[in-house]
Design an enzyme around this catalytic site. Sequence first.
Site, PDB file in Angstrom:
ATOM      1  N   LYS A  71       0.843  -1.189   0.000  1.00  0.00           N
ATOM      2  CA  LYS A  71       0.000   0.000   0.000  1.00  0.00           C
ATOM      3  C   LYS A  71       0.883   1.245   0.000  1.00  0.00           C
ATOM      4  CE  LYS A  71      -3.483   2.088   3.092  1.00  0.00           C
ATOM      5  NZ  LYS A  71      -4.228   1.820   4.350  1.00  0.00           N
ATOM      6  N   SER A 148      -8.865   2.234   4.551  1.00  0.00           N
ATOM      7  CA  SER A 148      -8.059   2.960   3.592  1.00  0.00           C
ATOM      8  C   SER A 148      -7.243   2.052   2.678  1.00  0.00           C
ATOM      9  CB  SER A 148      -7.124   3.921   4.326  1.00  0.00           C
ATOM     10  OG  SER A 148      -6.215   3.221   5.145  1.00  0.00           O
ATOM     11  N   SER A 172      -9.014  -0.050   8.600  1.00  0.00           N
ATOM     12  CA  SER A 172      -8.542   0.009   7.218  1.00  0.00           C
ATOM     13  C   SER A 172      -7.982  -1.286   6.657  1.00  0.00           C
ATOM     14  CB  SER A 172      -7.496   1.120   7.066  1.00  0.00           C
ATOM     15  OG  SER A 172      -8.094   2.370   7.275  1.00  0.00           O
TER      16      SER A 172
END
Length: 478
Positions: A71, A148, A172
Site C-alpha cells: 500500500k 483505507s 482500514s
Amino acid sequence: MNIEEYSSQDATGLAALVAAGEVTADELAALATDGINAVNEHINAVASGPFDAPLDYAQDGTFAGVPFVIKDLVCHAEGVPTRMGTRMLADGMTPPSDTHLMERFRAAGLATLAASTTPEFGYSANTEALVYGSTRNPWDTTRSPGGSSGGSGALVAAGAVPMAHANDGGGSIRIPAAVNGLVGLKPSRGRVPLGPDVDGNALSGMAIEFAVTRSVRDAAALLDEAAVNYPGDRFIIAPPERPWAQEVGADPGRLRIAVHTEAWSGTSVDPEVAAAVEQVARTLEEAGHHVEWATPTFEWEPFLEATAKAWAAFLAESVAGIEAMTGRTAGPDNLEATTWACVQYGRDLSVLEMAAANATFNSISREVGRFFESHDVLLTPTTNHPAMRLGYLDANADLDALGWTRRIFEAFSFTPLFNTTGTPAVSLPLAESGEGLPIGVQVAGPMCSESMLLRLASQLESALPWAERRPRVHVTKV
C-alpha cells in the site's frame, strides 16, 4: 501455469508450487503483471507499477517468488517513490531505505510488483484520493472497495495478487476485507513493526500494519514472518506459544462467544448484515461453543470526539513532516477539504485536550478488557452495510474534523473500537448479500489472542467456505 491456475491458488499454494519446481517465480511475476494491468483498467487500484521486475526478495523465504503489492502509505521500499495519497507529494518522495515491515516482506520472499492506492493519509473508509482518482470495487464497480487499504483489497479480490500489504487505524484492514470478500486480520498493538520512521504509539497507538489475504492460512503464515521486534520498539508483547501457521485447523476448544449486531453509534445496520452475523453465531453454537448476546458498553460521542482529536493530531503531524521535507506549504490547493479541516483542527489542539482524549481511550480500553474476562470472543458485523456507492465518503465535502470523523464511523461503527484498545480482530467473508456483495463478519478477542482467533477463523472457513467466490472483475474474466 495459466491465469486460471494462478488465481485459484492462495499465497501458500503458490509458494509450494515454486518450491516443488512446478512453476518459476518469473512465471508468477509475468502472470501477476498481466493480471494487474488487466484488472486495473476497471478498478484503478494501482498507485505505481507494475514495476519492470519485482523488488529484491529472499530466494529462500517462506513465500519465495509469490507476487505481492504494498500500500502507498507507511510501509515503503528503498528507492520506490511514495505519495501517501496526497497531492502535497507531487510525483512522490523516494525513501532512502526500507521500513522494518518492508524488510520483513522481503525476508519472507514476497515479490513486490506494485504499490496500491489509498485515501489521503489513510483517513477514510473509501479510496478516492484526488491524486489517483476513484478506486472501484471488483464486485460492483459503482461501489467503493473500502478504505483505507482499498487498492490492496481490490487487487487481491480481483485475483491479481494472492495477498497484499494493508494497514489499519480505524478499520482500514478489516473494512476492505469485508467489502471485497477477503480475510483481514488486524493484529495486536506492537505485534507487527511500524519503525523506524514511526513507533508503536503512532496515531495514539491506533495504527497497525499487516495485510489482506484470501485464506486464513495465508494470514497465519504471513504473521509468522511479519511479527518481529526491532531494537527500540516501544511495545514488545507476548509471543505465541507456537507458530501461528500451526493454529490453522487446530481445535479452538469450547469458547465463550458474545454476539452484538447493533451499532455502538446508534446508526443503522443493514438487515442482511445482521442476519449474516446471526447465522455465523448459530454455526458456532452448533459447533459446540457457548454463544450469548452481550457487548462492552461505552459512550459513543466522547469516543468519537477523542478519535477525531487523535486523527487530527496525526494528520497535522504528518503534514508538518512533509512541509519540512519538501518546503511546500500545506493548504486547500494541495490537500483535500476534509484533510485540511483536520490539519487545522489538529494544529490548534492543546496538550490538555489530547490528554483528555487519551483518558477517554484508557477508560474504554479498561471496559473492553473487563468484558473479555468473561468472554473469549466478540462477534459483530465488520461494516454496517455491504459495499457503499462511490462518493458517499467524499473527502472534499464541507465538513469539519468532527463532522468528517462522524461521517466515517457512523457508517463503519464496528471497527474503530479495537484500534483504541489495541486488541486483535479479524474480518472473515462469511456471507453474501442478495445482490451478491460480500458481507464481512468481525471476530475480536483480548490482547495477544491471535492464536485463538486464527483457530476459530479456520473453523469458520471450513464451515462456511468462500474460496470459490469470484467478483465480476477478475483476472479470469477481463
